[in-house]
Enzyme design. Structure first.
Site, PDB file in Angstrom:
ATOM      1  N   HIS A   1       0.835  -1.200   0.000  1.00  0.00           N
ATOM      2  CA  HIS A   1       0.000   0.000   0.000  1.00  0.00           C
ATOM      3  C   HIS A   1       0.874   1.255   0.000  1.00  0.00           C
ATOM      4  CE1 HIS A   1       0.681   1.101   4.212  1.00  0.00           C
ATOM      5  NE2 HIS A   1       0.484  -0.179   4.539  1.00  0.00           N
TER       6      HIS A   1
ATOM      7  N   GLU B   1      -2.431  -7.304   7.198  1.00  0.00           N
ATOM      8  CA  GLU B   1      -1.229  -6.911   7.910  1.00  0.00           C
ATOM      9  C   GLU B   1      -1.057  -7.722   9.192  1.00  0.00           C
ATOM     10  OE1 GLU B   1      -2.429  -3.792   5.111  1.00  0.00           O
ATOM     11  OE2 GLU B   1      -3.418  -5.262   6.314  1.00  0.00           O
TER      12      GLU B   1
END
Length: 187
Positions: free
Chosen positions: A11, A97
């Site tokens: 990201h 994550e």
């Protein structure tokens, strides 16, 4: 056609990645600069005839975090004319994550200070890859993950990708895969 490939897209910049805080489940948006990073990468890397050619993609795995979702949309924004209806997009916790638990939103120095104050890490300094993350405290305590837990869920995705691509290793079919998530593993 060529050998199937797997692309990993991290990201774009967030406030917490910029200042070094551990970001697991917190929904931290991309900064304006992070959005620009992703758009530029998309223009350079994604599109017909580019490194990531939408016609060669068969599956895209995306972390459910908003920063990964936005990265996915911005990265492929330039593909409006490219056919993507054949691509299976999976939003999955399997590539989410790291679960930082107690350490969510903390700076690495804060983790070391906290662990020292609680008498941990006397023999050797904290290492997230070896020590993992503790669960958070209180009724809303966040689940901390060990490196083994992260490995297990990522191995599931790797197994799926191998099974998807194995029959086509000589280029018989376009089966490229894109994963959009985070870098992870700070500490």
């Amino acid at each position: 056609m060529s050998t199937p490939r797997v692309f990993l897209a991290r990201h774009g910049e967030t406030e917490w990645t910029l200042n070094g805080r551990h970001t697991g489940i917190s929904e931290i948006p991309l900064t304006p600069h992070g959005e620009t990073q992703v758009r530029q990468a998309g223009r350079s890397l994604v599109g017909p005839g580019r490194l990531i050619d939408p016609s060669r993609l068969t599956r895209i795995y995306v972390s459910p975090r908003v920063r990964a979702q936005n990265t996915f949309l911005l990265l492929l924004a330039g593909c409006a004319g490219a056919p993507l209806e054949h691509v299976n997009v999976l939003v999955t916790e399997e590539i989410a994550e790291w679960g930082y638990g107690r350490y969510e939103g903390w700076f690495p120095a804060q983790i070391r200070e906290d662990r020292k104050a609680r008498g941990l890490d006397k023999e050797r300094p904290f290492d997230i890859w070896r020590d993992g993350c503790e669960d958070g405290e209180g009724p809303e305590g966040l689940k901390g993950e060990s490196a083994e837990e992260v490995r297990v869920r990522l191995d599931k995705v790797i197994k799926e990708i191998r099974e998807l691509q194995a029959p086509y290793m000589n280029g018989e079919k376009n089966v490229d895969v894109l994963l959009v998530g985070a870098g992870g593993g700070g500490g």
